[in-house]
Design an enzyme around this catalytic site. Sequence first.
Site, mmCIF file in Angstrom:
data_model
loop_
_atom_site.group_PDB
_atom_site.id
_atom_site.type_symbol
_atom_site.label_atom_id
_atom_site.label_comp_id
_atom_site.label_asym_id
_atom_site.label_seq_id
_atom_site.Cartn_x
_atom_site.Cartn_y
_atom_site.Cartn_z
ATOM 1 C CB CYS A 90 4.533 2.764 -4.137
ATOM 2 S SG CYS A 90 3.934 1.190 -3.478
ATOM 3 N N GLY A 91 3.547 1.364 -7.194
ATOM 4 C CA GLY A 91 2.398 1.030 -8.029
ATOM 5 C C GLY A 91 1.210 0.531 -7.238
ATOM 6 C CG HIS A 92 1.040 -2.081 -3.430
ATOM 7 N ND1 HIS A 92 2.320 -1.757 -3.028
ATOM 8 C CD2 HIS A 92 0.300 -2.130 -2.295
ATOM 9 C CE1 HIS A 92 2.349 -1.632 -1.708
ATOM 10 N NE2 HIS A 92 1.144 -1.854 -1.239
ATOM 11 C CG HIS A 223 11.926 -3.074 -4.587
ATOM 12 N ND1 HIS A 223 12.366 -1.810 -4.262
ATOM 13 C CD2 HIS A 223 10.640 -3.139 -4.148
ATOM 14 C CE1 HIS A 223 11.392 -1.147 -3.647
ATOM 15 N NE2 HIS A 223 10.341 -1.936 -3.570
ATOM 16 C CG ASP A 249 4.234 -6.312 -3.429
ATOM 17 O OD1 ASP A 249 3.041 -6.543 -3.163
ATOM 18 O OD2 ASP A 249 4.617 -5.244 -3.942
ATOM 19 C CB CYS A 253 5.470 -5.636 -7.260
ATOM 20 S SG CYS A 253 6.615 -4.277 -6.915
ATOM 21 N N GLY A 254 3.505 -3.086 -8.637
ATOM 22 C CA GLY A 254 3.318 -2.205 -9.784
ATOM 23 C C GLY A 254 4.610 -1.722 -10.405
ATOM 24 C CB THR A 255 7.546 0.193 -9.165
ATOM 25 O OG1 THR A 255 7.696 -0.478 -7.908
ATOM 26 C CG2 THR A 255 6.808 1.498 -8.945
#
Length: 333
Positions: A90-92, A223, A249, A253-255
């Site tokens: 999870c990026g964020h 997603h 989100d 969204c990082g990913t």
Amino acid sequence: MATHTFSCIDGHTCGNPVRLVSGGGPRLEGANMLEKRAHFLKEFDWIRTGLMFEPRGHDMMSGSILYPPTRPDCDVAVLFIETSGCLPMCGHGTIGTITMGIENGLITPREPGKLSIDAPAGKVDITYRQEGRFVEEVRLTNVPSFLYAEGLAAEVEGLGEIVVDVAYGGNFYAIVEPQKNFRDMADHTAGELVGWSPKLRAALNAKYEFVHPEHPEIRGLSHIQWTGKPTQPEAHARNAVFYGEKAIDRSPCGTGTSARIAQLAAKGKLKVGDEFVHESIIGSLFKGRVEAAAKVADRDAIIPSIAGWARMTGINTIFIDDRDPFAHGFVVR
């Protein structure tokens, strides 16, 4: 009957919530974080649902639990929890976890300004900029990301046929670009996107198979990324990422940004060294970059990096009481 106590630090990354569990997480078995994730899902998923779902959480809630690393080249291990499950990456969540973890003394990097986390998706290298006691920016170099499939079609009730590319950036994303039945996310309300997304996801998962070529434990499309023209002058594109059952989100969204960069690189629209600034549904920005070319099995891939900021909003002590009929949370659909 027992009352389970969890110490949590709440915050957000560019608008999307992060709940860092600083105390009360369960002991997990496994030689690596993928195995520990599997143990958590089998025995302790009630912790995730109890902390993420109502009445203690909400549709957009996501979080993390810290663990000692399972590999010597990492400073800390992170298990990501959210309404949709335990994400491999999870990026964020990483940006928020690192920011709040360092600011509150939960994470002590071996070398100031940089560290590596042990995530279920693999090793993630991180740099951060700290001013005084505050972390002002975190940049994560994500796992190898790649375009998985192009031009997949599915029928969506109320929208018609939608054609997507599917890319992996730590999770599998269906990327919806402008087309006959969808011109721009700006033409639709968040409620419309939330209504269409689970139908599109279900149709794609029923029609196609999505399995990571090196990690078969990572499977399934989770997603949906709706795209559009940016509203911020420095941004290259805008997106709204759907996850869980009803969540959009609030961050870029990082990913999802990693998946988008991988898709664009595979189509020759980005090359190594290029930057890609991604705008969220609320106007916040992540700064992405193509760091290097890579391979995942026999697939061409890239190594993306994502930079963003996070802020702490409070400290919580949360109880999950076995006497509570909603101890494990609920979702209103």
